[in-house]
Write an enzyme that holds these catalytic residues in place. Sequence first.
Site, PDB file in Angstrom:
ATOM      1  N   ASP A  75       5.763 -25.583  -8.049  1.00 39.60           N
ATOM      2  CA  ASP A  75       6.304 -26.378  -9.156  1.00 39.60           C
ATOM      3  C   ASP A  75       5.584 -25.999 -10.458  1.00 39.60           C
ATOM      4  O   ASP A  75       6.215 -25.700 -11.468  1.00 39.60           O
ATOM      5  CB  ASP A  75       6.112 -27.878  -8.872  1.00 39.60           C
ATOM      6  CG  ASP A  75       6.668 -28.266  -7.516  1.00 39.60           C
ATOM      7  OD1 ASP A  75       7.892 -28.254  -7.357  1.00 39.60           O
ATOM      8  OD2 ASP A  75       5.866 -28.551  -6.608  1.00 39.60           O
ATOM      9  N   GLU A 111       8.957 -20.186  -3.768  1.00 41.07           N
ATOM     10  CA  GLU A 111       9.950 -19.726  -4.751  1.00 41.07           C
ATOM     11  C   GLU A 111       9.392 -18.650  -5.690  1.00 41.07           C
ATOM     12  O   GLU A 111       9.935 -17.559  -5.801  1.00 41.07           O
ATOM     13  CB  GLU A 111      10.428 -20.932  -5.572  1.00 41.07           C
ATOM     14  CG  GLU A 111      11.442 -20.562  -6.625  1.00 41.07           C
ATOM     15  CD  GLU A 111      12.213 -21.752  -7.172  1.00 41.07           C
ATOM     16  OE1 GLU A 111      12.448 -22.724  -6.437  1.00 41.07           O
ATOM     17  OE2 GLU A 111      12.604 -21.690  -8.353  1.00 41.07           O
TER      18      GLU A 111
HETATM   19  O1  TRH Z   1       2.898 -22.577  -3.376  1.00 37.90           O
HETATM   20  P1  TRH Z   1       4.284 -22.485  -2.903  1.00 37.90           P
HETATM   21  O2  TRH Z   1       4.498 -22.689  -1.495  1.00 37.90           O
HETATM   22  O3  TRH Z   1       5.164 -23.501  -3.726  1.00 37.90           O
HETATM   23  C1  TRH Z   1       6.247 -24.232  -3.185  1.00 37.90           C
HETATM   24  C2  TRH Z   1       7.559 -23.657  -3.448  1.00 37.90           C
HETATM   25  O4  TRH Z   1       7.752 -23.448  -4.813  1.00 37.90           O
HETATM   26  C3  TRH Z   1       8.646 -24.540  -2.924  1.00 37.90           C
HETATM   27  O5  TRH Z   1       9.901 -23.995  -3.176  1.00 37.90           O
HETATM   28  C4  TRH Z   1       8.519 -25.863  -3.607  1.00 37.90           C
HETATM   29  O6  TRH Z   1       9.496 -26.717  -3.141  1.00 37.90           O
HETATM   30  C5  TRH Z   1       7.170 -26.378  -3.299  1.00 37.90           C
HETATM   31  O7  TRH Z   1       6.173 -25.472  -3.796  1.00 37.90           O
HETATM   32  C6  TRH Z   1       6.936 -27.722  -3.926  1.00 37.90           C
HETATM   33  O8  TRH Z   1       4.856 -21.004  -3.232  1.00 37.90           O
HETATM   34  P2  TRH Z   1       5.279 -20.300  -4.611  1.00 37.90           P
HETATM   35  O9  TRH Z   1       6.519 -20.916  -5.171  1.00 37.90           O
HETATM   36  O10 TRH Z   1       5.338 -18.880  -4.339  1.00 37.90           O
HETATM   37  O11 TRH Z   1       4.089 -20.575  -5.599  1.00 37.90           O
HETATM   38  C7  TRH Z   1       2.854 -19.944  -5.459  1.00 37.90           C
HETATM   39  C8  TRH Z   1       2.267 -19.631  -6.821  1.00 37.90           C
HETATM   40  O12 TRH Z   1       0.926 -19.258  -6.669  1.00 37.90           O
HETATM   41  C9  TRH Z   1       2.980 -18.497  -7.531  1.00 37.90           C
HETATM   42  O13 TRH Z   1       3.121 -18.793  -8.908  1.00 37.90           O
HETATM   43  C10 TRH Z   1       2.024 -17.326  -7.361  1.00 37.90           C
HETATM   44  C11 TRH Z   1       0.700 -18.035  -7.383  1.00 37.90           C
HETATM   45  N1  TRH Z   1      -0.437 -17.322  -6.784  1.00 37.90           N
HETATM   46  C12 TRH Z   1      -1.468 -16.909  -7.601  1.00 37.90           C
HETATM   47  O14 TRH Z   1      -1.420 -17.107  -8.815  1.00 37.90           O
HETATM   48  N2  TRH Z   1      -2.539 -16.273  -7.047  1.00 37.90           N
HETATM   49  C13 TRH Z   1      -2.626 -16.009  -5.726  1.00 37.90           C
HETATM   50  O15 TRH Z   1      -3.639 -15.413  -5.276  1.00 37.90           O
HETATM   51  C14 TRH Z   1      -1.546 -16.427  -4.892  1.00 37.90           C
HETATM   52  C15 TRH Z   1      -1.597 -16.143  -3.423  1.00 37.90           C
HETATM   53  C16 TRH Z   1      -0.474 -17.090  -5.451  1.00 37.90           C
END
Ligand code: TRH
Length: 361
Positions: free
Chosen positions: A15, A256
């Site tokens: 989010d 996402e």
């Molecule tokens: O963390 P998430 O599982 O978030 C989820 C999804 O968005 C889902 O659809 C939603 O309903 C829920 O949250 C509430 O996965 P997502 O969306 O990939 O977000 C991870 C974020 O973390 C992304 O912006 C990338 C970031 N990230 C980093 O900045 N550094 C890192 O080392 C890693 C592994 C991720």
Amino acid sequence: MDFDIFCRVIDNYGDAGVCWRLARQLAALGQGARLWIDDLGVLGRLLPGIDPARERQSVQGVQIGAWHAAEQALAPERGVVIEAFACSLPPRYAATMATRGCLWINLEYLSAESWVEGCHGLPSPQASGIPKYFYFPGFSPATGGLLRETELLIQRRQAQAQDRRTRLQALTGLPARRLPDQGRIMLLFCYPDAPWAGLQAALARLDTPTCLLVPGAAPAGLRSEGALQVLPIPFVPQARFDELLWCCDLNFVRGEDSLVRALWAGSPLVWQIYRQADDAHLDKLDAWLDRAQWPAPARALTRAWNRHDDAGVLQALPQALAPQAWHAWQTRCRDWSAELSNQTDLARNLLDFCQKHRQKS
Ligand code: TRH
């Protein structure tokens, strides 16, 4: 135009990650961008420069505000209010929107399902008198598109022209001797319930060595075995997350935002979709796989990964990595990434949508 984006963190990072990216891109397009968020701590993990204790701060052209401060704020005059993922606006703030001539948008979750195209941009009447417009990100020009920074693919090409071990060393801070100089590198970013035991067993038995980079907390129990080296690495700031994906041959991503970033990396990926009640997410996954048009072993692997099927992963992974299937998977991922990047990105589409709406009103 002035944009106010509202974000409630339900869980994880997605989010905050999506809303921050959108705010930053709108600011980069010369628009006013304010991000109101109810969990500055989560945003702080993605954006280590911020102070989670401060009610208001300005970062990279974006005004960041604590959610409770929005209770006393006014909506921007003839501005755009974005309610991310139906998060429900603070009532006092929402009451000012009609008199201030705001455009109200609900930014929806990403889905590859075809009904999204028919619903994208539709208004929904609200008691307050101004309609709320549904804005759907998506994979076709009939949707709101995908978030993508203007220079992203150029940056990817430039980075990938550099030595990958050097890039990884700079990103992770690990000494060169701990980084692999041969074999495959994979990234594992998954939910705790992923069938990692199947993954571990499959990679351990391969002839080619694999280094599995695990940012942040690794699934409890996952360990190095046989041809598999598990390498925990620090969670990187969001601004550098792409660089991590660009270092890897195969990216396991989730949710996402990391899915979209892995698509822009143009390499094979396995997506763990966010789980929903009644397994509704499995239909969404199939809709996405239909668009992805991957070779059969890669599809089977993704399905097994999302069905918590260790035996399925153990069987499908070596098949997906076998030379012919792997080559076909790489080619399709590269091509789909290029095709998608020919479409207008989400921030530009959104700006265009709002500007056209303004001209009519
Ligand atoms: O963390 P998430 O599982 O978030 C989820 C999804 O968005 C889902 O659809 C939603 O309903 C829920 O949250 C509430 O996965 P997502 O969306 O990939 O977000 C991870 C974020 O973390 C992304 O912006 C990338 C970031 N990230 C980093 O900045 N550094 C890192 O080392 C890693 C592994 C991720």
